[in-house]
Design a protein around this motif. Structure first.
Motif, PDB file in Angstrom:
ATOM      1  N   PRO A  16       1.001  -1.313   0.395  1.00 11.47           N
ATOM      2  CA  PRO A  16      -0.136   0.141   0.649  1.00 11.47           C
ATOM      3  C   PRO A  16       0.517   1.370  -0.001  1.00 11.47           C
ATOM      4  CG  PRO A  16      -0.094  -0.777   2.188  1.00 11.47           C
ATOM      5  CD  PRO A  16       0.351  -2.184   1.339  1.00 11.47           C
ATOM      6  N   PRO A  17       0.372   1.993  -0.602  1.00 14.83           N
ATOM      7  CA  PRO A  17       0.944   3.396  -0.102  1.00 14.83           C
ATOM      8  C   PRO A  17       1.309   3.674   0.588  1.00 14.83           C
ATOM      9  CG  PRO A  17      -0.394   3.770  -2.148  1.00 14.83           C
ATOM     10  CD  PRO A  17      -1.197   2.570  -1.527  1.00 14.83           C
ATOM     11  N   TYR A  18       2.581   5.192   1.123  1.00 13.44           N
ATOM     12  CA  TYR A  18       2.702   5.406   2.450  1.00 13.44           C
ATOM     13  C   TYR A  18       2.298   6.391   2.415  1.00 13.44           C
ATOM     14  CZ  TYR A  18       3.799   9.977   0.270  1.00 13.44           C
ATOM     15  OH  TYR A  18       3.466  11.371  -0.450  1.00 13.44           O
ATOM     16  N   TYR A  19       1.289   6.210   2.449  1.00 16.29           N
ATOM     17  CA  TYR A  19       0.324   7.202   2.763  1.00 16.29           C
ATOM     18  C   TYR A  19      -1.606   7.329   3.257  1.00 16.29           C
ATOM     19  CZ  TYR A  19      -1.643   7.050  -2.024  1.00 16.29           C
ATOM     20  OH  TYR A  19      -2.670   6.920  -2.982  1.00 16.29           O
ATOM     21  N   THR A  20      -0.977   5.364   3.734  1.00 20.78           N
ATOM     22  CA  THR A  20      -2.328   4.957   3.935  1.00 20.78           C
ATOM     23  C   THR A  20      -1.956   4.670   5.358  1.00 20.78           C
ATOM     24  OG1 THR A  20      -1.046   2.798   2.915  1.00 20.78           O
ATOM     25  CG2 THR A  20      -3.023   3.908   1.633  1.00 20.78           C
ATOM     26  N   TYR A  21      -0.887   5.228   5.613  1.00 19.54           N
ATOM     27  CA  TYR A  21      -0.521   4.645   7.362  1.00 19.54           C
ATOM     28  C   TYR A  21      -0.389   6.150   8.045  1.00 19.54           C
ATOM     29  CZ  TYR A  21       1.744   0.408   5.635  1.00 19.54           C
ATOM     30  OH  TYR A  21       1.658   0.004   5.067  1.00 19.54           O
ATOM     31  N   TYR A  22      -1.482   7.398   7.209  1.00 19.44           N
ATOM     32  CA  TYR A  22      -1.469   8.369   7.961  1.00 19.44           C
ATOM     33  C   TYR A  22      -2.463   8.218   8.475  1.00 19.44           C
ATOM     34  CZ  TYR A  22       2.469  10.636   5.301  1.00 19.44           C
ATOM     35  OH  TYR A  22       3.888  11.016   4.731  1.00 19.44           O
ATOM     36  N   SER A  23      -2.762   9.509   9.533  1.00 15.86           N
ATOM     37  CA  SER A  23      -4.490   9.991  10.112  1.00 15.86           C
ATOM     38  C   SER A  23      -4.901   9.866   9.665  1.00 15.86           C
ATOM     39  CB  SER A  23      -4.044  10.124  10.887  1.00 15.86           C
ATOM     40  OG  SER A  23      -3.859  11.731  11.254  1.00 15.86           O
ATOM     41  N   PRO A  24      -6.701  10.102   9.076  1.00 15.81           N
ATOM     42  CA  PRO A  24      -7.310  11.312   8.096  1.00 15.81           C
ATOM     43  C   PRO A  24      -6.776  12.394   8.528  1.00 15.81           C
ATOM     44  CG  PRO A  24      -8.408   9.584   9.488  1.00 15.81           C
ATOM     45  CD  PRO A  24      -6.940   9.356   9.883  1.00 15.81           C
ATOM     46  N   TRP A  25      -6.860  12.704   9.481  1.00 19.58           N
ATOM     47  CA  TRP A  25      -5.836  14.072   9.932  1.00 19.58           C
ATOM     48  C   TRP A  25      -4.891  14.596   8.948  1.00 19.58           C
ATOM     49  CZ3 TRP A  25      -7.693  18.834  10.518  1.00 19.58           C
ATOM     50  CH2 TRP A  25      -6.424  19.966  10.889  1.00 19.58           C
ATOM     51  N   LEU A  26      -4.285  14.255   9.138  1.00 16.32           N
ATOM     52  CA  LEU A  26      -3.132  14.054   8.206  1.00 16.32           C
ATOM     53  C   LEU A  26      -2.964  14.647   6.899  1.00 16.32           C
ATOM     54  CD1 LEU A  26      -0.108  15.532   9.732  1.00 16.32           C
ATOM     55  CD2 LEU A  26       0.592  12.569   8.905  1.00 16.32           C
ATOM     56  N   VAL A  27      -3.952  13.133   6.231  1.00 17.25           N
ATOM     57  CA  VAL A  27      -4.124  13.331   5.064  1.00 17.25           C
ATOM     58  C   VAL A  27      -4.609  14.761   4.673  1.00 17.25           C
ATOM     59  CG1 VAL A  27      -5.948  12.279   3.787  1.00 17.25           C
ATOM     60  CG2 VAL A  27      -4.242  10.973   5.297  1.00 17.25           C
ATOM     61  N   PHE A  28      -5.406  15.410   5.188  1.00 12.85           N
ATOM     62  CA  PHE A  28      -6.394  16.800   5.227  1.00 12.85           C
ATOM     63  C   PHE A  28      -5.209  17.448   5.316  1.00 12.85           C
ATOM     64  CE2 PHE A  28      -8.740  19.562   6.640  1.00 12.85           C
ATOM     65  CZ  PHE A  28      -9.426  20.181   5.717  1.00 12.85           C
ATOM     66  N   TRP A  29      -4.505  17.620   6.430  1.00  8.50           N
ATOM     67  CA  TRP A  29      -3.863  18.419   7.122  1.00  8.50           C
ATOM     68  C   TRP A  29      -2.259  18.656   6.052  1.00  8.50           C
ATOM     69  CZ3 TRP A  29      -3.079  23.595   8.768  1.00  8.50           C
ATOM     70  CH2 TRP A  29      -1.736  23.260   8.891  1.00  8.50           C
ATOM     71  N   LYS A  30      -1.951  18.103   5.515  1.00 12.45           N
ATOM     72  CA  LYS A  30      -0.076  18.034   4.473  1.00 12.45           C
ATOM     73  C   LYS A  30      -0.943  19.011   2.995  1.00 12.45           C
ATOM     74  CE  LYS A  30       3.008  15.671   5.656  1.00 12.45           C
ATOM     75  NZ  LYS A  30       4.147  14.895   5.179  1.00 12.45           N
TER      76      LYS A  30
END
Length: 166
Positions: A16-30
């Motif tokens: 899976p891509p690296y961003y699938t390990y991020y929290s939903p908040w981080l996916v929105f914030w970055k």
């Protein structure tokens, strides 16, 4: 994000891509932080507002700092960029704390430094420090640390021969 990882792992049978390990908040914030840092802040005509917003998204910035318009501060890890008191960063300067096949490394600009317009500062593999009261010439490419009280210019930036480091 958990279900996306499962989809990649069991259905597609790939990593899976690296961003699938991020929290939903981080996916929105970055992406939001990137937009604020690249589009909004550099275009603001008021230095006080620019500095305030840079601090709000995580940069360490001292007092009485001027950051010119159209500057780009690397936003991969804002806490790695540290700017001391009474620093002047002229218009159009670029800062990079990371690169291909290297980790994120710090950029430290110490008290009283002056960076001429359109200069680029790249931290490399070990990070770099622009010393106290140093002057970086316009259009210079800083790839290594600059000692306190000296002047540097050129591509890549070299300390001037008549410069008097403290």
């Amino acid at each position: 994000m958990y279900f996306i990882r499962l989809f990649y792992t069991y259905i597609l049978r790939t990593e899976p891509p690296y961003y699938t390990y991020y929290s939903p908040w981080l996916v929105f914030w970055k992406p939001l932080r990137k937009f604020i840092n690249v589009v909004i802040i550099p275009s603001l005509p008021f230095n006080t507002l620019r500095v305030f917003l840079y601090r709000a998204i995580g940069y360490k910035i001292g007092k009485n700092v001027f950051i010119g318009m159209k500057c780009y501060l690397d936003d991969m890890d804002p806490s790695l960029t540290s700017i001391g008191d009474n620093v002047t960063i002229s218009y159009g300067c670029y800062f990079a704390c990371h690169g291909k096949h290297q980790s994120h490394t710090p950029i430290v600009i110490e008290r009283g430094a002056y960076l001429g317009m359109r200069c680029s500062v790249i931290s490399g593999k070990n990070g770099l420090i622009i010393g106290e009261n140093s002057i970086i010439g316009a259009g210079s490419l800083v790839l290594q640390s600059i000692p306190p009280g000296s002047s540097a210019y050129g591509v890549p930036a070299k300390v001037a021969a008549g410069s008097d480091p403290l």
